[in-house]
Write an enzyme that holds these catalytic residues in place. Structure first.
Site, PDB file in Angstrom:
ATOM      1  N   LEU A 174       0.743  -1.046   0.125  1.00  0.00           N
ATOM      2  CA  LEU A 174      -0.093   0.053   0.004  1.00  0.00           C
ATOM      3  C   LEU A 174       0.843   1.234   0.056  1.00  0.00           C
ATOM      4  CD1 LEU A 174      -2.860  -0.639   2.631  1.00  0.00           C
ATOM      5  CD2 LEU A 174      -3.078  -0.493   0.030  1.00  0.00           C
ATOM      6  N   ASP A 175       0.726   2.284  -0.683  1.00  0.00           N
ATOM      7  CA  ASP A 175       1.337   3.586  -0.710  1.00  0.00           C
ATOM      8  C   ASP A 175       1.092   4.104   0.217  1.00  0.00           C
ATOM      9  OD1 ASP A 175       2.331   2.707  -3.113  1.00  0.00           O
ATOM     10  OD2 ASP A 175       0.946   3.994  -4.478  1.00  0.00           O
ATOM     11  N   PRO A 176       2.176   4.963   0.776  1.00  0.00           N
ATOM     12  CA  PRO A 176       1.904   5.924   1.857  1.00  0.00           C
ATOM     13  C   PRO A 176       0.497   6.634   1.733  1.00  0.00           C
ATOM     14  CG  PRO A 176       3.954   6.184   1.078  1.00  0.00           C
ATOM     15  CD  PRO A 176       3.332   5.459   0.186  1.00  0.00           C
TER      16      PRO A 176
END
Length: 229
Positions: free
Chosen positions: A19-21
């Site tokens: 999951l991206d930031p």
């Protein structure tokens, strides 16, 4: 993943897709030996809900027409802020549904797609097609493989509470809701059920022969990944 590994005091833990930031939602974490099969989740289909911000208002019908262009096979080059090589790739988008549009700048989308598809890039490209520009404002992953936020989604706080109840009260009722059986991670795959007598040969590298098969899914294709039970 590091927190979960430390909380459970296990030698290995792995996750089912980065999951991206600042992205929220479903992130399956495999414990100990189940890290061997978490790859089936990493490469499974995903579903997202995202907020796309248009830089100028457009008519809703124009927006719907532009979104329909991105269903099916599309070309994508990963965005600058990504952890993979920025080479042109072909990805499959199964469905894009416009859930809500305020008529001005904000559109709420539900996108079902192949693993490795960038929602940020879809929003950017839709803006290019419309000629007004757009970017992704918010993103939440609602499903990855067989895991969805509608069933069994827990927070790290709930994981901590379940472990506390086990260690202090000796009760595992909460923990059984937090930790699912490993077989759950392959429930989206076609199955081949084998006889008990074939198991030992299989785990030592032997090929599976017809007499060792009890039952199997129909229409399994050559080269397809299956779960052997």
């Amino acid at each position: 993943v590091a927190w979960v590994k430390r909380m459970f005091n296990v030698p290995r833990a792995g996750h089912g897709g980065t999951l991206d930031p600042r992205v929220t939602g479903v992130l399956p974490v495999a414990l100990h030996r189940m890290t061997r099969v978490v790859g089936s989740v990493v490469h499974s289909s995903k579903e997202y809900v995202c907020v796309m911000q248009l830089h100028r208002p457009v008519e809703e019908e124009r927006l719907r027409e532009a979104l329909r262009l991105f269903e099916g096979r599309i070309y994508q080059r990963p965005p600058l802020r990504s952890s993979v090589k920025r080479s042109l790739r072909v990805k499959r988008v199964d469905e894009i549904e416009l859930l809500e549009y305020d008529g001005e700048r904000y559109a709420l989308l539900r996108i079902a797609c192949e693993a490795g598809t960038y929602m940020r890039k879809i929003c950017w490209d839709v803006g290019l097609v419309l000629g007004v520009g757009a970017h992704m404002r918010e993103l939440r992953r609602t499903r990855t493989g067989p895991f969805s936020e509608a069933r069994g989604l827990v927070t790290l706080q709930e994981v901590s509470e379940a472990l506390y109840r086990l260690r202090v009260d000796g009760k595992d009722d909460l923990l059984r809701r937090v930790v699912l059986p490993g077989e759950y991670s392959v429930c989206h795959l076609p199955k081949v059920v084998v006889r008990d007598t074939a198991v030992e040969s299989l785990v030592h590298g032997a090929s599976l022969a017809v007499p060792g098969v009890v039952m199997l899914h129909e229409d399994i294709k050559r080269g397809e990944t299956v779960a052997v039970l």
